[in-house]
Write a protein that holds these residues in place. Structure first.
Motif, short mmCIF file in Angstrom:
data_model
loop_
_atom_site.label_atom_id
_atom_site.label_comp_id
_atom_site.label_asym_id
_atom_site.label_seq_id
_atom_site.Cartn_x
_atom_site.Cartn_y
_atom_site.Cartn_z
N GLY A 174 7.49 -1.96 15.97
CA GLY A 174 6.23 -1.25 15.76
C GLY A 174 5.04 -2.17 15.68
O GLY A 174 3.96 -1.76 15.28
N LEU A 175 5.23 -3.44 16.05
CA LEU A 175 4.14 -4.41 16.03
C LEU A 175 3.92 -4.92 17.45
O LEU A 175 4.88 -5.25 18.13
CB LEU A 175 4.48 -5.60 15.14
N PRO A 176 2.67 -5.03 17.88
CA PRO A 176 2.44 -5.65 19.19
C PRO A 176 2.85 -7.12 19.13
O PRO A 176 2.86 -7.74 18.06
CB PRO A 176 0.93 -5.50 19.40
N PRO A 177 3.23 -7.71 20.28
CA PRO A 177 3.74 -9.09 20.29
C PRO A 177 2.83 -10.10 19.60
O PRO A 177 3.32 -10.97 18.87
CB PRO A 177 3.88 -9.41 21.78
N ASP A 178 1.52 -9.99 19.76
CA ASP A 178 0.63 -10.98 19.13
C ASP A 178 0.67 -10.87 17.61
O ASP A 178 0.66 -11.88 16.90
CB ASP A 178 -0.80 -10.86 19.67
N ARG A 179 0.74 -9.65 17.10
CA ARG A 179 0.78 -9.45 15.65
C ARG A 179 2.11 -9.92 15.07
O ARG A 179 2.18 -10.53 14.00
CB ARG A 179 0.55 -7.98 15.35
N LEU A 180 3.19 -9.63 15.80
CA LEU A 180 4.50 -10.10 15.37
C LEU A 180 4.56 -11.62 15.41
O LEU A 180 5.07 -12.26 14.49
CB LEU A 180 5.60 -9.50 16.26
N GLY A 181 4.00 -12.22 16.46
CA GLY A 181 3.96 -13.67 16.56
C GLY A 181 3.21 -14.30 15.41
O GLY A 181 3.64 -15.31 14.84
N ALA A 182 2.08 -13.70 15.03
CA ALA A 182 1.30 -14.22 13.90
C ALA A 182 2.08 -14.11 12.60
O ALA A 182 2.06 -15.03 11.77
CB ALA A 182 -0.02 -13.47 13.80
N LEU A 183 2.80 -13.01 12.44
CA LEU A 183 3.62 -12.82 11.23
C LEU A 183 4.70 -13.90 11.15
O LEU A 183 4.86 -14.56 10.12
CB LEU A 183 4.26 -11.44 11.23
#
Length: 193
Positions: free
Chosen positions: A18-27
């Motif tokens: 449920g997270l776009p790749p950029d947001r998941l990457g930042a996490l």
């Protein structure tokens, strides 16, 4: 939760984080910087971590099953997810970015046909309750009747004005009787008052 829920961009809708790749990457970069080395957002994070540990990756059966959902069903699930996300975001304990990330992951897991704690890959209901108390305390503390979490979320959404005639993901769930027991439906689609 990241290891349990496949983060592969090609995974079927109900299995994704449920997270776009950029947001998941930042996490991942923020919380697990060592695990971020060599991982590309949009690829399966669990398989990457298992490779780093030189262990065999677990299969993700839900990710391997091809799910053929009709467009109206996908739209309904997206609307449900947005309802859950809004409820969680309105009840964050803090404005720290991690709470918004957890809200997105939990909201996505809410549309799956299983108990929420299992969909998230947690050890049990208590682990989910602890997570909710830590990051969504106003919501968690309102569950004074100790209802199953999805049922409680729906009751809160209905109290906030969600239409009662809209079907819920719980209506067709194989665990419906576990969560709702022998309640005589007083609202459409089995939602209790």
């Amino acid at each position: 939760m990241l290891l349990r829920r496949c983060s592969d961009a090609s995974a079927p809708y109900p299995c994704a984080l449920g997270l776009p790749p950029d947001r998941l990457g930042a996490l991942v970069e923020t919380v697990f910087p060592e695990a971020a080395a060599g991982w590309t957002p949009g690829r399966c994070f669990s398989r990457h971590v298992h490779r780093l540990a030189e262990a065999e990756a677990e299969d993700h059966p839900a990710c391997l099953v091809s799910i053929d959902l009709a467009a109206p069903e996908i739209l309904r699930l997206k609307r449900e997810e947005e309802d859950f996300l809004g409820l969680l975001l309105r009840n964050r304990s803090t404005d720290l970015p991690i709470a918004a990330v957890f809200a997105a992951i939990i909201a996505r897991a809410c549309v799956e046909n299983d108990h929420l704690w299992r969909s998230l890959g947690l050890a049990g209901r208590n682990a989910l309750a602890d997570l909710l108390r830590r990051h969504f305390h106003p919501l968690a503390s309102a569950n004074t009747r100790k209802l199953r979490w999805k049922r409680f979320f729906y009751e809160r959404l209905h109290a906030e004005g969600r239409p009662t005639d809209r079907p819920t993901v719980c209506d067709a769930c194989s665990h419906h009787s576990d969560c709702y027991g022998d309640i005589i439906p007083t609202r459409p689609h089995g939602m209790p008052k």
